[in-house]
Motif scaffolding. Structure first.
Motif, short mmCIF file in Angstrom:
data_model
loop_
_atom_site.label_atom_id
_atom_site.label_comp_id
_atom_site.label_asym_id
_atom_site.label_seq_id
_atom_site.Cartn_x
_atom_site.Cartn_y
_atom_site.Cartn_z
N ALA A 82 -3.02 5.77 1.36
CA ALA A 82 -3.74 5.40 2.58
C ALA A 82 -5.11 4.81 2.23
CB ALA A 82 -3.90 6.61 3.48
N TYR A 83 -5.80 5.41 1.28
CA TYR A 83 -7.12 4.89 0.87
C TYR A 83 -7.00 3.52 0.20
CZ TYR A 83 -9.63 9.20 1.90
OH TYR A 83 -10.21 10.26 2.54
N LEU A 84 -5.99 3.36 -0.66
CA LEU A 84 -5.80 2.08 -1.34
C LEU A 84 -5.49 0.97 -0.36
CD1 LEU A 84 -3.76 3.26 -4.45
CD2 LEU A 84 -6.12 2.44 -4.43
N GLU A 85 -4.65 1.26 0.64
CA GLU A 85 -4.33 0.25 1.64
C GLU A 85 -5.54 -0.09 2.49
OE1 GLU A 85 -0.94 1.69 3.76
OE2 GLU A 85 0.43 1.19 2.13
N ALA A 86 -6.34 0.91 2.84
CA ALA A 86 -7.53 0.67 3.66
C ALA A 86 -8.57 -0.15 2.88
CB ALA A 86 -8.15 1.99 4.11
N ALA A 87 -8.57 -0.01 1.55
CA ALA A 87 -9.52 -0.75 0.72
C ALA A 87 -8.95 -2.08 0.26
CB ALA A 87 -9.91 0.09 -0.48
N GLY A 88 -7.70 -2.37 0.59
CA GLY A 88 -7.08 -3.63 0.20
C GLY A 88 -6.69 -3.67 -1.27
N ILE A 89 -6.51 -2.51 -1.87
CA ILE A 89 -6.13 -2.45 -3.29
C ILE A 89 -4.64 -2.16 -3.37
CG2 ILE A 89 -6.62 -1.37 -5.51
CD1 ILE A 89 -9.33 -0.51 -4.35
N HIS A 90 -3.85 -3.10 -2.93
CA HIS A 90 -2.40 -2.99 -3.01
C HIS A 90 -1.81 -4.37 -2.78
CE1 HIS A 90 -2.78 -3.12 1.35
NE2 HIS A 90 -1.48 -3.26 1.44
N ASN A 91 -0.53 -4.49 -3.06
CA ASN A 91 0.16 -5.75 -2.83
C ASN A 91 1.06 -5.58 -1.61
OD1 ASN A 91 1.56 -8.13 -2.83
ND2 ASN A 91 2.17 -8.02 -4.97
N PRO A 92 0.67 -6.16 -0.47
CA PRO A 92 1.47 -5.96 0.74
C PRO A 92 2.87 -6.56 0.67
CG PRO A 92 -0.15 -7.67 1.11
CD PRO A 92 -0.43 -7.08 -0.26
N LEU A 93 3.09 -7.49 -0.25
CA LEU A 93 4.41 -8.10 -0.36
C LEU A 93 5.41 -7.17 -1.05
CD1 LEU A 93 3.38 -11.74 -1.28
CD2 LEU A 93 3.70 -10.72 0.97
N ASN A 94 4.92 -6.13 -1.72
CA ASN A 94 5.81 -5.16 -2.37
C ASN A 94 6.17 -3.99 -1.48
OD1 ASN A 94 5.83 -6.66 -4.69
ND2 ASN A 94 4.29 -5.44 -5.73
N LYS A 95 5.54 -3.90 -0.31
CA LYS A 95 5.79 -2.78 0.58
C LYS A 95 7.06 -3.04 1.39
CE LYS A 95 3.56 0.37 3.56
NZ LYS A 95 2.60 1.36 3.28
N ILE A 96 7.91 -2.02 1.49
CA ILE A 96 9.16 -2.13 2.23
C ILE A 96 9.00 -1.38 3.54
CG2 ILE A 96 11.61 -1.58 2.23
CD1 ILE A 96 11.50 -1.75 -0.84
N TYR A 97 9.15 -2.09 4.65
CA TYR A 97 9.01 -1.48 5.97
C TYR A 97 10.35 -1.05 6.55
CZ TYR A 97 4.21 -3.07 5.89
OH TYR A 97 2.91 -3.27 5.54
N ILE A 98 11.37 -1.85 6.33
CA ILE A 98 12.71 -1.51 6.80
C ILE A 98 13.71 -1.85 5.71
CG2 ILE A 98 12.20 -1.88 9.24
CD1 ILE A 98 13.64 -4.58 8.99
N THR A 99 14.86 -1.22 5.76
CA THR A 99 15.92 -1.54 4.82
C THR A 99 17.18 -1.88 5.61
OG1 THR A 99 16.58 0.77 4.66
CG2 THR A 99 15.04 -0.03 3.00
N THR A 100 18.01 -2.69 5.03
CA THR A 100 19.28 -3.06 5.65
C THR A 100 20.38 -2.98 4.60
OG1 THR A 100 18.98 -5.41 5.10
CG2 THR A 100 18.16 -4.67 7.24
N LYS A 101 21.59 -3.09 5.09
CA LYS A 101 22.72 -3.13 4.17
C LYS A 101 22.69 -4.47 3.45
CE LYS A 101 25.93 -2.57 7.14
NZ LYS A 101 27.24 -2.45 7.79
N ARG A 102 23.25 -4.49 2.25
CA ARG A 102 23.37 -5.74 1.51
C ARG A 102 24.33 -6.67 2.26
NH1 ARG A 102 23.04 -6.58 -4.22
NH2 ARG A 102 21.06 -5.65 -4.74
N LEU A 103 23.89 -7.89 2.44
CA LEU A 103 24.73 -8.89 3.10
C LEU A 103 25.41 -9.74 2.05
CD1 LEU A 103 22.23 -10.02 5.87
CD2 LEU A 103 24.13 -8.45 6.11
N PRO A 104 26.74 -9.89 2.14
CA PRO A 104 27.42 -10.71 1.15
C PRO A 104 27.02 -12.18 1.30
CG PRO A 104 28.95 -10.04 2.86
CD PRO A 104 27.65 -9.32 3.11
#
Length: 137
Positions: free
Chosen positions: A89-111
């Motif tokens: 939480a502190y790292l995100e509030a300080a902008g010390i993270h990569n938002p493109l690596n964060k996973i918000y939702i997951t889905t099944k693999r689509l063929p």
């Protein structure tokens, strides 16, 4: 011939809807990246000691976790330990993270999803132009 032209029109309609979706996701990703950069810049400008402390604590925790995976006899944070959640939480509030690596939702693999994306990208290449001033497409 009528069936062929109707199929092409339907395909173009699908590609247009897909392009709109991809563009929205891309714009949101760019916004997330810009917000993170602004948070990081503000944190470094307003409180360089806090930013340095957070970065060093994050590096130390990651080094301990990596050491545990190389040698399982070394300790690993317990599930009930809230340190990892709180530091995140502190790292995100300080902008010390990569938002493109964060996973918000997951889905099944689509063929064939990677193949469809590849074909879509190939179809959009003629529309892209390199801008020398911005260094982007």
């Amino acid at each position: 011939n009528k069936v062929y032209s109707a199929a092409i029109a339907k395909t173009q309609k699908i590609w247009t809807a897909y392009l709109d979706s991809i563009m929205k996701v891309g714009q949101m990703q760019i916004l997330r990246r810009q917000i993170t950069n602004e948070l990081n810049y503000s944190c470094r400008f307003d409180s360089k000691h806090l930013a340095a402390a957070l970065e060093n604590l994050n590096k130390a925790i990651l080094a301990d976790i990596e050491a545990h995976y190389q040698n399982p006899s070394l300790p690993y944070p317990k599930e009930d330990n809230t340190l990892l959640y709180e530091i995140t939480a502190y790292l995100e509030a300080a902008g010390i993270h990569n938002p493109l690596n964060k996973i918000y939702i997951t889905t099944k693999r689509l063929p064939y999803f990677p193949t469809v994306n590849f074909l879509f990208l190939i179809s959009q290449f003629p529309k892209l132009q390199y801008n020398r001033n911005l260094g982007t497409v």
